[in-house]
Design a protein around this motif. Structure first.
Motif, PDB file in Angstrom:
ATOM      1  N   HIS A 177       7.769   8.007  -4.806  1.00 19.78           N
ATOM      2  CA  HIS A 177       8.898   8.884  -4.926  1.00 19.78           C
ATOM      3  C   HIS A 177       8.777   9.886  -3.578  1.00 19.78           C
ATOM      4  O   HIS A 177       7.930  10.574  -3.389  1.00 19.78           O
ATOM      5  CB  HIS A 177       9.291   9.523  -6.170  1.00 19.78           C
ATOM      6  N   GLY A 178       9.911   9.946  -2.871  1.00 13.84           N
ATOM      7  CA  GLY A 178       9.944  10.716  -1.560  1.00 13.84           C
ATOM      8  C   GLY A 178       9.319  10.297  -0.472  1.00 13.84           C
ATOM      9  O   GLY A 178       9.163  11.122   0.468  1.00 13.84           O
ATOM     10  N   PHE A 179       8.800   9.113  -0.696  1.00 20.73           N
ATOM     11  CA  PHE A 179       8.104   8.572   0.702  1.00 20.73           C
ATOM     12  C   PHE A 179       9.058   7.134   0.943  1.00 20.73           C
ATOM     13  O   PHE A 179       9.268   6.462   0.173  1.00 20.73           O
ATOM     14  CB  PHE A 179       6.761   8.143   0.245  1.00 20.73           C
ATOM     15  N   ASP A 180       8.987   6.992   2.156  1.00 19.89           N
ATOM     16  CA  ASP A 180       9.776   5.615   2.738  1.00 19.89           C
ATOM     17  C   ASP A 180       8.630   4.618   2.712  1.00 19.89           C
ATOM     18  O   ASP A 180       8.048   4.166   3.759  1.00 19.89           O
ATOM     19  CB  ASP A 180       9.844   5.982   4.044  1.00 19.89           C
ATOM     20  N   VAL A 181       8.347   4.180   1.540  1.00 19.82           N
ATOM     21  CA  VAL A 181       7.244   3.069   1.489  1.00 19.82           C
ATOM     22  C   VAL A 181       7.622   2.124   0.192  1.00 19.82           C
ATOM     23  O   VAL A 181       8.407   2.890  -0.853  1.00 19.82           O
ATOM     24  CB  VAL A 181       5.874   4.007   1.259  1.00 19.82           C
ATOM     25  N   THR A 182       7.237   0.980   0.191  1.00 19.87           N
ATOM     26  CA  THR A 182       7.363   0.152  -0.816  1.00 19.87           C
ATOM     27  C   THR A 182       6.072  -0.279  -1.299  1.00 19.87           C
ATOM     28  O   THR A 182       5.310  -0.499  -0.584  1.00 19.87           O
ATOM     29  CB  THR A 182       8.242  -1.241  -0.439  1.00 19.87           C
ATOM     30  N   VAL A 183       5.903  -0.388  -2.601  1.00 20.03           N
ATOM     31  CA  VAL A 183       4.976  -0.825  -3.301  1.00 20.03           C
ATOM     32  C   VAL A 183       4.975  -1.926  -4.193  1.00 20.03           C
ATOM     33  O   VAL A 183       6.009  -2.110  -4.996  1.00 20.03           O
ATOM     34  CB  VAL A 183       4.418   0.243  -4.569  1.00 20.03           C
ATOM     35  N   THR A 184       4.278  -3.213  -3.938  1.00 19.75           N
ATOM     36  CA  THR A 184       4.762  -4.403  -4.537  1.00 19.75           C
ATOM     37  C   THR A 184       3.142  -5.001  -5.062  1.00 19.75           C
ATOM     38  O   THR A 184       2.447  -4.807  -4.424  1.00 19.75           O
ATOM     39  CB  THR A 184       5.202  -5.343  -3.754  1.00 19.75           C
ATOM     40  N   GLU A 185       3.264  -5.498  -6.390  1.00 22.15           N
ATOM     41  CA  GLU A 185       2.196  -6.062  -6.868  1.00 22.15           C
ATOM     42  C   GLU A 185       1.978  -7.550  -6.215  1.00 22.15           C
ATOM     43  O   GLU A 185       3.192  -8.105  -6.392  1.00 22.15           O
ATOM     44  CB  GLU A 185       2.131  -5.955  -8.250  1.00 22.15           C
ATOM     45  N   GLU A 186       1.119  -7.836  -5.756  1.00 18.94           N
ATOM     46  CA  GLU A 186       1.019  -9.104  -5.208  1.00 18.94           C
ATOM     47  C   GLU A 186      -0.246 -10.106  -5.415  1.00 18.94           C
ATOM     48  O   GLU A 186      -0.722 -10.840  -4.632  1.00 18.94           O
ATOM     49  CB  GLU A 186       0.870  -9.012  -3.503  1.00 18.94           C
ATOM     50  N   THR A 187      -0.651  -9.728  -6.588  1.00 19.54           N
ATOM     51  CA  THR A 187      -2.044 -10.331  -7.094  1.00 19.54           C
ATOM     52  C   THR A 187      -1.962 -11.895  -7.133  1.00 19.54           C
ATOM     53  O   THR A 187      -2.725 -12.516  -6.807  1.00 19.54           O
ATOM     54  CB  THR A 187      -2.151  -9.911  -8.469  1.00 19.54           C
ATOM     55  N   GLU A 188      -0.757 -12.319  -7.633  1.00 16.38           N
ATOM     56  CA  GLU A 188      -0.422 -13.911  -7.801  1.00 16.38           C
ATOM     57  C   GLU A 188      -0.266 -14.514  -6.472  1.00 16.38           C
ATOM     58  O   GLU A 188      -0.128 -15.577  -6.265  1.00 16.38           O
ATOM     59  CB  GLU A 188       0.666 -14.004  -8.769  1.00 16.38           C
TER      60      GLU A 188
END
Lengths: 394, 537, 503
Positions: free
Chosen positions: A136-147
């Motif tokens: 929150h508050g950062f220009d960033v995306t977090v994605t789970e990519e384990t699979e």
């Protein structure tokens, strides 16, 4: 993930499952992060020996992986972790940890800087809520990519040679660096990292290329003693290397029920990771306070008399005052010593009077032993070939 | 002359009586109904079908009591159940599975974030369970008392609470005072996930999920266990009556006596002491002490001469809140209903089924209750125990228990009529039919229970299943009435042992056990046959 | 440009109180106000005073700076649609007349005395830095023990009663003792005013006790109306602060608080201007301060997330009407505070839709007509009302505002037939309008909901309830801190005291 009948197979196969299943003669499977993984393929001693003598492959797919991407990725990670991420070069890998506000460890893992603005974080536990909240508050995306990723660890003295035979020029690849090569219809990323403390690489690709990769490596390694190993053999190797595992050596703070079990990086001997000068990161205030008064706990390597592994043993001072607990232990085939990792009261690190209480169940009776334990430097074992660049030829 | 007479053969009366009998007290239980069990009964209301027609699942019943009273040897078997499901209005569902990985993957179908948030959530709930569980088997202190026993209990309590970090303590205080809706917002994003988790926070309660204090109610339903599996629920094999039947057998084996079929008219009091009971048929039973398993309002307002009670006590008892909030449909089925959302053969049907897929929907159901109406779109907790238990119906037939909220004690200020009851039943059946077309055609028999029936038959005032609402003003040292949380009453030798006392309702047995312990303490009798609370070490 | 050692952000009552106290203590203080006029919520939102802190009134000598009371015990008329009103005169309905069940007169006297007693016992908690729930040598153990002792000295029965009602709900508390719908409606309205709770919500009694612990001119529970309205009170505070040497700058919106190495170093204005100071005191809502002015980069994720999740739902709207003539509320005295809350059920019903972001059909409201007391030069009349409940985040803000206004006017028409025709101007500010205008998150008047899990050492958030933040040199001093909102100046004063004790 969207399969309505997922409950019929509660444990997922990894992309390498067709090969690991064929190779696993013991049918000794275990749950790792929701995946079926092998504990021992055939013979523990032979598998450990492959790590130190020839080469081994280990299916890393269940490792949880997050993709972190965006203009603020560095700022985000610098606030998430105590290490200095700005100093991590593109193409490099960092061992790292992260903490909650109280400085208590949430997990450790490896951080790969893929581009200026794209990272991959690999870890043991699941942290999507924490990472998303942190974003929150950062220009960033977090994605789970384990699979989305198939990963294989290739470790052992002949591992470099096997890669050469597989057509990859890894001579210039230094520890904690990575490179990318074309493979099949896609790409293969190779990092000189691992969890064995030996010469080794981790190979990353897409699930569709998993089986070709496995076959290609097996072919290349046929004359170099390459064999698949399970997590039991890996565990011995990581103990020899003195590496910690989240959930075994410390309990991650977000699932820790008992408050007295919480540990900080300083308690775990990971203070060297912390960049005190880089500015704010989550847990910094709490860790500064702890640094000022000194941690209550230390994380140490022990050598223990005798040859009975001290797994789970309670440590005592003067054979009667509780001093700590062994979190992992084995007889080291490499060192011919009885080694252990332990949480020890910080004031007793230098004590010459430490003992491990070991119970050995032998033919229905416990042999109870009070064995002397000595704090020794970690890693217990670190061969020169681990960092030699270019690696030797076989 | 008996040492003790217990009014009411509900589970708490039976538990108290068992402990007293095992301590060597000559004990008799008086029950108004022809059958025993109170609200934990198995009854054949349709030929060949056994109904758990009041309480319908077990988790809270204290395992310490099961062990102390040898209940398994007297036939008690608890069957853990598999999963459960919340069906959504869009035709989908959210399942619950016993297996951690299946559960995670199921939640991930709805929200990946929530799937991963679940572990911390479960930890936080368990943390609170760990703290509260030892309190279940203790006598709450009287805040205004300087008696050493009260002070030591207060000190014990203080140590439990302060033996944690500031952050954990603040979290605990927040948890105990928050609404479940607000609490869940701090963990989850998906409406169905939140709605499913909120189920335990409203069951039996005259509150909606947005009411502060409901997070605690969730805990009340999560602190039980099945064989050490904290938070798990199960069926009593043969219906909930198996619990009270085992208790009765255990009681008789210890030399106890049960008289069913005639209720108590009045507690006999002379010289300010309870000396026995007068039955409805005029018979008198003399005893050195009387324990009432009835709720406090029924006990003191209905069966004790007002003159024997201080006015302010009566006032407090009159104001003890017992507003019922639930009703029940007990249904005999000709076959398994086919819930279209669930995959064929999914295990979820062997657990709890729900049809309210948002917190808002549950809260709106509560708004109806506040206005004195039963909910137009009710919340239901539906179970088919015969999916697991083969003893309750003929093969292929099923018993379905539908617990329904909200149903007010009165309809817009007037008593329930049969027409109200039928409309209520229709609403519930229509809701199920919408998710399982053809369900209605499977129905062989329906028993509908509104608060009116619960009060008339089981004797629960206003049909409140907890014998008194579980809000903070009626919990712990305030339960049932401040100053009387010690199982005693203003009348010497008249004790209260039902769910109106700490720790409250649910088929738990702790109130009965705690009351018996107090009785035996006063007699300076050893209590070696009573286990202390199992801690979550 | 002179340099300041302290910057106070926000010239509301709390910012002014803190600034005044710090300036008196020798600090050079600059107050930065985003708006064109100082006063914050005191000037723009509130229309009554119920909890002006006597320490603030005396410390700032507000009387000398122009504060005059039009009345210090504003009477209330609870309106009935049939004209059979209930009058509550004196302090907190000391005298009841009109539509009241005779039995209620004694019952209310007893309940009233008990509530005031309980509130008085708890009042010292308002005036202190909240204790830390962990063992902390700075904890005011003696003060806390005194509160406990005083509570116990009420007698065992009263002490137990306090333990019982502490976390109970207003609805049951009233229902146990009283019968008259108008009386119960009026009390239920007052008890829940400004909170996001209905009378039936458990835990609604404690915020009411907080409200009742307030006072006007030494009289606990009294409602005060300053001459010239609440803006006059704000003006007196501004004058007092300025006289104490505080520099006030309006139209100076703070863009961010500058932080270096975990220490606040100054502020940057939206104009780009940077002002350095050793100490920054934020009298803006804690949520706004932490999330917008400090930002995530300087805060631990846990704290930041908690600030993000902190509950700040506004449930009250403000209605201002300009009327061509004085409305007739079926004979009610127009100088009274007028309540439209026909019963406790009405209050609860008005709360129901707000839970789902919808508008109530029959809002409940508190009405003042200051021009009935002091005629305006233009001969027009001004009516202000606090209306409950209004959704803070409806699906369609414009439609919700229109629907709410229509519902309000209908409700007014029901009680004052013909009022609609007299309306020349109507302005309804919904919680989201209030948020846009004042920056209060969710438009919540308390700068963060005043609910039990956000009170005392949990206010605004666990760990930062002692007015201090993890950023060295940054202090919180708004209504979002202990003890909460109202035009009291208490949080600001407490914060200043905490800063003094820090030296």
């Amino acid at each position: 993930m969207n399969d309505l009948r997922h409950y019929e197979t509660p444990l997922l196969p990894t992309p390498f499952h067709a090969r690991t299943e064929a190779a696993c003669k013991t049918h000794a499977w275990a749950n790792w992060g929701g995946y079926r993984t092998v504990t021992t393929f055939e013979d523990l001693a032979m598998e450990h020996s492959a790590i130190r003598n020839t080469a081994s492959v280990y299916d890393l797919c269940p490792m949880i992986k997050y993709r972190i991407e965006g203009p603020d990725a560095v700022a985000f990670l610098d606030r998430l972790t105590p290490r200095n991420v700005a100093k991590l070069r593109v193409g490099s890998v960092q061992y790292t940890v992260w903490c909650d506000d109280a400085g208590h460890l949430l997990d450790d893992g490896t951080l790969f800087r893929l581009t200026e603005t794209r990272f991959r974080l690999c870890c043991q536990e699941r942290h999507l809520p924490w990472l998303l909240d942190s974003a929150h508050g950062f220009d960033v995306t977090v994605t789970e990519e384990t699979e989305e990723i198939a990963a294989l660890s290739l470790q052992g003295p002949t591992s470099a040679e096997i890669l050469r035979r597989a057509g990859v020029d890894i001579d210039a690849l230094k520890p904690f660096r990575m490179m990318e090569v074309p493979f099949g219809m896609g790409r293969l990323m190779i990092s000189r990292t691992g969890f064995t403390g030996d010469l080794g690489y981790e190979l990353w690709t897409t699930p569709d290329l998993a089986l070709p990769l496995w076959d290609h490596l097996m072919q290349a390694g046929a004359l170099h003693g390459l064999r698949p190993i399970g997590s039991d053999a890996l565990n011995i190797a990581r103990l020899e290397a003195g590496f910690i595992i989240t959930g075994y050596d410390f309990i991650p703070a977000h699932v820790c029920l008992r408050e007295d079990r919480l540990r900080t990086p300083l308690d775990m001997g990971l203070g060297w990771l912390i960049d005190w000068e880089k500015g704010a990161f989550t847990g910094r205030n709490a860790l500064m306070k702890q640094r000022a008064k000194g941690p209550d706990w230390a994380f140490v390597g022990l050598e223990i008399d005798g040859n009975i592994p001290a797994d789970g043993a309670i440590l005592y001072r003067a054979q009667k005052h509780e001093a700590g607990v062994v979190t992992g232990a084995c007889w080291s085939p490499t060192l011919k010593r009885n080694i252990a990792l332990a949480q020890l009261r910080a004031d007793l690190v230098k004590s010459p009077d430490l003992w491990a209480e070991i119970y050995a169940l032998r033919e229905l009776h416990y042999a109870k032993m009070m064995m002397r334990a000595r704090v020794v430097d970690r890693p217990f074992y670190t061969p020169a070939r681990r960092t030699l660049t270019p690696p030797a030829r076989f | 002359m008996y040492d003790a007479v217990v009014i009411g053969a509900g589970h708490n009366g039976l538990v108290a009586a068992c402990y007293l009998a095992r301590a060597g007290l000559k004990t008799v239980i008086v029950e108004k109904n022809d059958w025993i069990g109170g609200a934990a009964v198995s009854r054949e209301l349709y030929p060949g079908f056994t109904y758990s027609n009041c309480s319908y699942v077990s988790s809270l019943f204290r395992p310490e009591i099961m062990r102390d009273l040898d209940l398994p040897r007297h036939g008690l078997q608890i069957l853990p159940y598999e999963g459960g499901a919340l069906m959504t209005r869009d035709g989908g569902y959210l399942g619950m599975f016993r297996d951690h990985e299946s559960n995670r993957r199921e939640i991930a179908r709805h929200s990946r974030r929530d799937a991963e948030a679940y572990d911390r959530y479960a930890r936080d709930i368990l943390r609170n369970c760990r703290l509260i569980r030892p309190m279940l088997m203790r006598r709450p202190p009287d805040l205004a008392s300087f008696h050493p026993r009260d002070l030591s209990e207060l000190l014990w309590l203080g140590r439990q609470i302060t033996g944690q970090s500031e952050a954990a303590l603040c979290d605990m205080l927040r948890f105990w005072t928050m609404s479940i809706a607000d609490f869940l917002d701090e963990y989850f994003e998906n409406p169905a996930v939140k709605a499913y988790q909120a189920v335990g926070s409203i069951i039996g309660t005259a509150l909606g999920p947005m009411s502060p204090g409901t997070a605690y109610v969730l805990l009340h339903h999560a602190m039980g266990d099945v064989d050490g599996n904290v938070g798990a629920w199960g069926y009593a094999r043969g219906g909930m009556g198996s619990i009270t039947r085992a208790l009765a057998d255990s009681f008789r084996a210890a030399g106890g006596e049960i008289r069913a079929g005639v209720g108590v008219q009045e507690v006999r009091i002379s010289g300010g002491r309870a000396t026995g009971v007068v039955l409805a048929n005029g018979d008198e039973i003399s005893a050195r002490r009387v324990l009432s398993n009835m709720d406090v309002r029924r006990t003191f307002l209905g069966h004790v001469d007002r003159k024997e009670l201080p006015a302010d006590f009566v006032k407090r008892v009159e104001r003890f809140k017992t507003r019922g909030s639930s009703g029940k449909l007990n249904i005999a089925l000709d076959g398994v209903p086919r819930f279209t959302a669930l995959p064929e053969g999914a295990p979820n049907i062997k657990g709890d089924l729900h049809f309210t897929d948002t917190i808002d929907q549950m809260e709106r159901a509560y708004d109806d209750w506040k206005a004195g109406r039963f909910s137009r779109h009710p919340f239901q907790d539906v179970m088919i125990p015969t999916m697991i238990d083969p003893t309750m119906t003929p093969p292929g037939k099923h018993f379905m228990s539908c617990f329904v909220q909200y149903a007010p004690p009165q309809i817009e200020g007037k008593p329930w009529t049969d027409a109200d009851r039928d409309a209520f039943a229709k609403t519930c059946i229509d809701q199920i039919e919408a998710y399982a077309p053809g369900f209605r055609d499977l129905i062989l028999h329906v028993e509908v229970r509104t608060p009116r029936e619960l009060e008339a038959e089981v004797g629960l005032t206003e049909g409140n299943i907890f014998q008194g609402e579980l809000t903070f003003d009626q919990m712990f040292f305030n339960r049932p009435v401040p100053g009387y949380a010690n199982y005693r009453s203003p009348v010497k030798d008249l004790w209260i042992c039902g769910s109106s006392t700490h720790p409250g309702g649910g088929v738990m047995g702790a109130p009965g056990r705690n009351a018996a312990r107090e009785v035996l303490r006063d007699l300076r009798q050893p209590v070696d046959h009573m286990s202390d609370a199992y801690a979550i070490v | 440009m002179p340099s300041f050692d302290t910057i106070v952000i926000g010239a509301g009552p709390n910012g002014l109180a803190a600034a005044h106290r710090l300036a008196k203590g020798g600090a050079s203080v600059l107050v930065l106000e985003a708006g064109a006029v100082p006063g914050g919520g005191a000037a723009a939102l509130a229309h009554l005073s119920y909890n002006l802190d006597p320490r603030v009134a005396e410390g700032m000598d507000l009387a000398r700076h122009g504060l005059r009371w039009a009345t210090t015990a504003l009477p209330t008329t609870a309106l009935a649609a049939d004209g059979n009103h209930l009058r509550m005169e004196g302090v907190l309905g000391e005298r009841l007349s009109g539509a009241v069940d005779p039995a209620d007169i004694a019952a209310w006297a007893e309940l009233r005395a008990r509530l005031l007693r309980f509130a008085a016992v708890l009042a010292p908690l308002n005036a202190m830095t909240p204790p830390r729930p962990a063992a902390d040598p700075k904890n005011p153990l003696l003060k806390l023990a005194m509160i406990g002792l005083k509570a116990r000295m009420m007698g065992a029965a009263e002490f137990r009663e306090l333990g019982r009602i502490f976390l109970t709900n207003v609805f049951d508390l009233l229902d146990d003792e009283l019968r008259s719908p108008l009386l119960k409606g009026a009390l239920a309205f007052d008890a829940t005013l400004g909170s996001w709770l209905g009378p039936r919500s458990p835990n609604s009694v404690l915020p009411w006790l907080y409200r009742l612990s307030g006072q006007t001119e030494g009289r606990q529970g009294a409602l005060g109306l300053p001459e010239g309205g609440m803006p006059a009170l704000a003006a007196a505070m501004v004058k007092a602060a300025t006289a104490a040497g505080v520099t006030l700058r309006c139209n100076a919106r703070v863009e961010r608080i500058d932080v270096a190495d975990g220490t606040a170093t100054g502020v940057t204005l939206t104009s780009g201007e940077q002002i350095a100071a050793r100490r920054i005191v934020s009298a803006l809502a804690p949520k706004t301060t932490l999330m917008s002015l400090v930002g995530p980069r300087h805060l631990d994720n846990g704290l930041y997330t908690r600030a993000r999740l902190q509950k700040a739902r506004g449930g009250a709207a403000r209605l201002d009407l300009t009327l061509s003539a004085l409305p007739d509320f079926r004979g009610a005295d127009p100088t009274h505070r007028l309540l439209i809350a026909p019963s406790e059920h009405h209050v609860e019903r008005a709360f129901n839709p707000v839970k789902y972001g919808e508008v109530p059909e029959e809002p409940v409201m508190e009405i003042l007509i200051p021009t009935a007391r002091t005629p305006a030069p233009d001969g027009l009349h001004r009516l202000s009302a606090i209306v409950q409940y209004a959704p803070h985040a409806p699906k369609d803000c414009t439609a919700a505002r229109a629907a709410m206004l229509a519902a309000c006017l209908l409700q007014l028409e029901r009680h004052a037939p013909g009022i609609g025709a007299k309306v020349t101007e109507a302005c309804l500010r919904m919680p989201y309008d209030i948020e846009a205008e004042t920056g209060l998150p969710g438009g919540n008047w308390h700068a963060g909901e005043l609910s039990v899990e956000q009170m005392l050492f949990l206010r605004p958030l666990p760990g930062i309830a002692q007015y201090r933040t993890p950023i060295a040199g940054l202090w919180l001093a708004s209504a979002g801190c202990n003890p909460g909102g109202g035009v009291s100046g208490t949080p600001g004063w407490n914060a200043a005291l905490a800063m003094e004790a820090d030296r």
